[in-house]
Motif scaffolding. Structure first.
Motif, PDB file in Angstrom:
ATOM      1  N   TYR A 164      20.215  -0.476  -8.576  1.00 11.06           N
ATOM      2  CA  TYR A 164      20.441   0.775  -9.305  1.00 11.06           C
ATOM      3  C   TYR A 164      19.145   1.582  -9.410  1.00 11.06           C
ATOM      4  O   TYR A 164      19.150   2.807  -9.273  1.00 11.06           O
ATOM      5  CB  TYR A 164      21.012   0.496 -10.697  1.00 11.06           C
ATOM      6  N   ASN A 165      18.042   0.901  -9.653  1.00 10.79           N
ATOM      7  CA  ASN A 165      16.750   1.598  -9.680  1.00 10.79           C
ATOM      8  C   ASN A 165      16.430   2.210  -8.322  1.00 10.79           C
ATOM      9  O   ASN A 165      15.955   3.340  -8.228  1.00 10.79           O
ATOM     10  CB  ASN A 165      15.636   0.629 -10.085  1.00 10.79           C
ATOM     11  N   ASP A 166      16.678   1.439  -7.253  1.00 11.75           N
ATOM     12  CA  ASP A 166      16.438   1.950  -5.902  1.00 11.75           C
ATOM     13  C   ASP A 166      17.305   3.171  -5.612  1.00 11.75           C
ATOM     14  O   ASP A 166      16.847   4.137  -5.001  1.00 11.75           O
ATOM     15  CB  ASP A 166      16.745   0.872  -4.866  1.00 11.75           C
ATOM     16  N   LEU A 167      18.541   3.140  -6.043  1.00  7.20           N
ATOM     17  CA  LEU A 167      19.460   4.254  -5.811  1.00  7.20           C
ATOM     18  C   LEU A 167      18.974   5.517  -6.501  1.00  7.20           C
ATOM     19  O   LEU A 167      19.020   6.605  -5.939  1.00  7.20           O
ATOM     20  CB  LEU A 167      20.865   3.903  -6.325  1.00  7.20           C
ATOM     21  N   GLU A 168      18.496   5.360  -7.707  1.00 10.00           N
ATOM     22  CA  GLU A 168      18.007   6.524  -8.440  1.00 10.00           C
ATOM     23  C   GLU A 168      16.824   7.141  -7.709  1.00 10.00           C
ATOM     24  O   GLU A 168      16.697   8.359  -7.596  1.00 10.00           O
ATOM     25  CB  GLU A 168      17.596   6.127  -9.850  1.00 10.00           C
ATOM     26  N   TYR A 169      15.962   6.274  -7.160  1.00  9.92           N
ATOM     27  CA  TYR A 169      14.795   6.749  -6.423  1.00  9.92           C
ATOM     28  C   TYR A 169      15.208   7.438  -5.115  1.00  9.92           C
ATOM     29  O   TYR A 169      14.677   8.481  -4.747  1.00  9.92           O
ATOM     30  CB  TYR A 169      13.884   5.560  -6.126  1.00  9.92           C
ATOM     31  N   ALA A 170      16.201   6.872  -4.439  1.00  8.54           N
ATOM     32  CA  ALA A 170      16.574   7.383  -3.122  1.00  8.54           C
ATOM     33  C   ALA A 170      17.486   8.593  -3.188  1.00  8.54           C
ATOM     34  O   ALA A 170      17.354   9.521  -2.412  1.00  8.54           O
ATOM     35  CB  ALA A 170      17.268   6.281  -2.320  1.00  8.54           C
ATOM     36  N   ASP A 171      18.441   8.585  -4.126  1.00  8.86           N
ATOM     37  CA  ASP A 171      19.520   9.569  -4.074  1.00  8.86           C
ATOM     38  C   ASP A 171      19.471  10.597  -5.185  1.00  8.86           C
ATOM     39  O   ASP A 171      20.139  11.616  -5.110  1.00  8.86           O
ATOM     40  CB  ASP A 171      20.866   8.826  -4.124  1.00  8.86           C
ATOM     41  N   GLY A 172      18.707  10.338  -6.226  1.00 11.97           N
ATOM     42  CA  GLY A 172      18.643  11.284  -7.329  1.00 11.97           C
ATOM     43  C   GLY A 172      19.858  11.262  -8.223  1.00 11.97           C
ATOM     44  O   GLY A 172      20.059  12.171  -9.039  1.00 11.97           O
ATOM     45  N   ASP A 217       0.818  -1.215   0.000  1.00 13.19           N
ATOM     46  CA  ASP A 217       0.000   0.000   0.000  1.00 13.19           C
ATOM     47  C   ASP A 217       0.851   1.263   0.000  1.00 13.19           C
ATOM     48  O   ASP A 217       0.367   2.345  -0.314  1.00 13.19           O
ATOM     49  CB  ASP A 217      -0.915   0.026   1.228  1.00 13.19           C
ATOM     50  N   LEU A 218       2.143   1.119   0.345  1.00 11.26           N
ATOM     51  CA  LEU A 218       3.019   2.285   0.396  1.00 11.26           C
ATOM     52  C   LEU A 218       3.713   2.540  -0.938  1.00 11.26           C
ATOM     53  O   LEU A 218       4.527   3.446  -1.046  1.00 11.26           O
ATOM     54  CB  LEU A 218       4.088   2.095   1.493  1.00 11.26           C
ATOM     55  N   GLY A 219       3.416   1.764  -1.954  1.00 14.77           N
ATOM     56  CA  GLY A 219       4.087   1.950  -3.235  1.00 14.77           C
ATOM     57  C   GLY A 219       5.504   1.428  -3.146  1.00 14.77           C
ATOM     58  O   GLY A 219       5.756   0.346  -2.627  1.00 14.77           O
ATOM     59  N   ASP A 220       6.479   2.204  -3.638  1.00 15.43           N
ATOM     60  CA  ASP A 220       7.879   1.805  -3.529  1.00 15.43           C
ATOM     61  C   ASP A 220       8.246   1.726  -2.053  1.00 15.43           C
ATOM     62  O   ASP A 220       8.091   2.697  -1.328  1.00 15.43           O
ATOM     63  CB  ASP A 220       8.790   2.814  -4.236  1.00 15.43           C
ATOM     64  N   PRO A 221       8.742   0.571  -1.602  1.00 16.74           N
ATOM     65  CA  PRO A 221       9.009   0.403  -0.172  1.00 16.74           C
ATOM     66  C   PRO A 221      10.074   1.384   0.320  1.00 16.74           C
ATOM     67  O   PRO A 221      11.087   1.593  -0.329  1.00 16.74           O
ATOM     68  CB  PRO A 221       9.531  -1.041  -0.083  1.00 16.74           C
ATOM     69  N   ASN A 222       9.810   1.973   1.479  1.00 19.49           N
ATOM     70  CA  ASN A 222      10.714   2.971   2.045  1.00 19.49           C
ATOM     71  C   ASN A 222      11.272   2.535   3.385  1.00 19.49           C
ATOM     72  O   ASN A 222      11.550   3.376   4.226  1.00 19.49           O
ATOM     73  CB  ASN A 222       9.962   4.296   2.277  1.00 19.49           C
ATOM     74  N   TRP A 223      11.455   1.227   3.615  1.00 17.54           N
ATOM     75  CA  TRP A 223      11.896   0.800   4.927  1.00 17.54           C
ATOM     76  C   TRP A 223      13.239   1.409   5.284  1.00 17.54           C
ATOM     77  O   TRP A 223      14.156   1.495   4.463  1.00 17.54           O
ATOM     78  CB  TRP A 223      12.018  -0.717   4.993  1.00 17.54           C
ATOM     79  N   CYS A 224      13.350   1.854   6.521  1.00 17.43           N
ATOM     80  CA  CYS A 224      14.642   2.184   7.098  1.00 17.43           C
ATOM     81  C   CYS A 224      14.646   1.671   8.526  1.00 17.43           C
ATOM     82  O   CYS A 224      13.588   1.461   9.120  1.00 17.43           O
ATOM     83  CB  CYS A 224      14.924   3.686   7.078  1.00 17.43           C
ATOM     84  N   PHE A 225      15.829   1.467   9.060  1.00 15.96           N
ATOM     85  CA  PHE A 225      15.963   1.110  10.458  1.00 15.96           C
ATOM     86  C   PHE A 225      15.907   2.414  11.235  1.00 15.96           C
ATOM     87  O   PHE A 225      16.861   3.185  11.256  1.00 15.96           O
ATOM     88  CB  PHE A 225      17.280   0.383  10.697  1.00 15.96           C
ATOM     89  N   CYS A 226      14.769   2.675  11.833  1.00 18.55           N
ATOM     90  CA  CYS A 226      14.474   4.032  12.291  1.00 18.55           C
ATOM     91  C   CYS A 226      15.239   4.469  13.523  1.00 18.55           C
ATOM     92  O   CYS A 226      15.100   5.617  13.958  1.00 18.55           O
ATOM     93  CB  CYS A 226      12.969   4.197  12.488  1.00 18.55           C
ATOM     94  N   HIS A 227      16.080   3.591  14.091  1.00 18.03           N
ATOM     95  CA  HIS A 227      16.993   4.021  15.158  1.00 18.03           C
ATOM     96  C   HIS A 227      18.356   4.405  14.589  1.00 18.03           C
ATOM     97  O   HIS A 227      19.223   4.872  15.321  1.00 18.03           O
ATOM     98  CB  HIS A 227      17.158   2.915  16.202  1.00 18.03           C
TER      99      HIS A 227
END
Length: 260
Positions: A182-190, A138-148
């Motif tokens: 590489y696709n994830d990197l483009e999404y995350a870092d521009g 439901d969140l589209g492209d997953p944005n998981w991070c370790f929030c600590h």
């Protein structure tokens, strides 16, 4: 920065002392959540040995408290004791494998832990089947991070998956995971990833997405070169991973996901 960290620790410590000893409303016993919260405050300040003590105390108080196992597992990872990290994560999962909060933290931690001890089959299983197989669509492209420690995120899990597949001789799968990364990197870092280039990395002058003949030695060598580039990219400058999702407290939307 150091001053703020000291203030944070003092505030949490004062709150706990107040809860356990000097509450104006009378004696109040610290809960398992109080203990693990203090553990996380120490973890975030890099005081891993002290953090571990508080997580263990929380587990003693309530052996079903998932957050204490989560904290102990990640703390053991920071202490470079991967076997013990795996044990804490698995101990809780054997107790409760239901849809508990932050379960992706456990699956990511197990991916990293098994990779660290050289069990690539398990590292791949937890990265591919459990981590990427349990993201919230439901969140589209997953944005998981370790929030600590928000500079550890799903990019690192993707890299562990690609490395594990390469080590297992699953070169076609590794190539696919590298392209996904590489696709994830483009999404995350521009970054501009035209022709497979990464900002600050040497050029390989490849067409993107990569289409190596992974059945040849040269093709596998190119795959290894890309894994090296990606590993350096994700382990540079800003802590463990310089591609932070920049989550603030109000941006965390649960389950380890951060709303950018």
């Amino acid at each position: 920065m150091i001053k703020n960290s000291i203030i944070t620790i003092k505030n949490v410590l004062f709150s706990l002392v107040c809860l356990m000893l000097l509450s104006c409303r009378g004696e109040v016993i610290a809960t398992d959540a109080d203990l693990s919260n203090f553990g996380w405050a120490l973890y975030e300040d890099g005081n891993y040995l002290e953090a571990l003590d508080w997580f263990k105390e929380s587990i003693k108080k309530d052996p079903s408290h998932y957050d204490a196992y989560n904290g102990a597992g990640w703390t053991m990872g920071q202490l470079r004791q991967a076997d013990d990290a795996i044990n804490f994560f698995n101990t809780f999962l054997q107790r409760d494998s239901s849809d508990f909060t932050d379960r992706l933290d456990f699956y990511a931690g197990l991916s990293f832990g098994y990779s660290a001890v050289g069990n690539d089959a398990k590292a791949r299983e937890y990265a591919q089947t459990y981590f990427f197989g349990n993201q919230n669509s439901d969140l589209g492209d997953p944005n998981w991070c370790f929030c600590h420690k928000t500079d550890i995120n799903m990019l690192d899990v993707r890299l562990v998956l690609a490395i594990s597949e390469f080590r297992l001789g699953l070169f076609q799968n590794s190539l696919s995971s590298i392209n996904d990364l590489y696709n994830d990197l483009e999404y995350a870092d521009g970054d501009s990833l035209k022709n497979g280039e990464l900002k600050g990395s040497r050029e390989l002058n490849d067409e993107y997405p990569l289409e190596y003949d992974y059945t040849t030695i040269s093709g596998r060598t190119y795959l290894a070169n890309h894994l090296e580039i990606l590993q350096r990219k994700l382990a540079s400058a800003n802590g463990e991973n310089n591609l932070s999702w920049n989550c603030s407290e109000g941006d965390v939307i649960g389950g380890g996901y951060c709303d950018q």
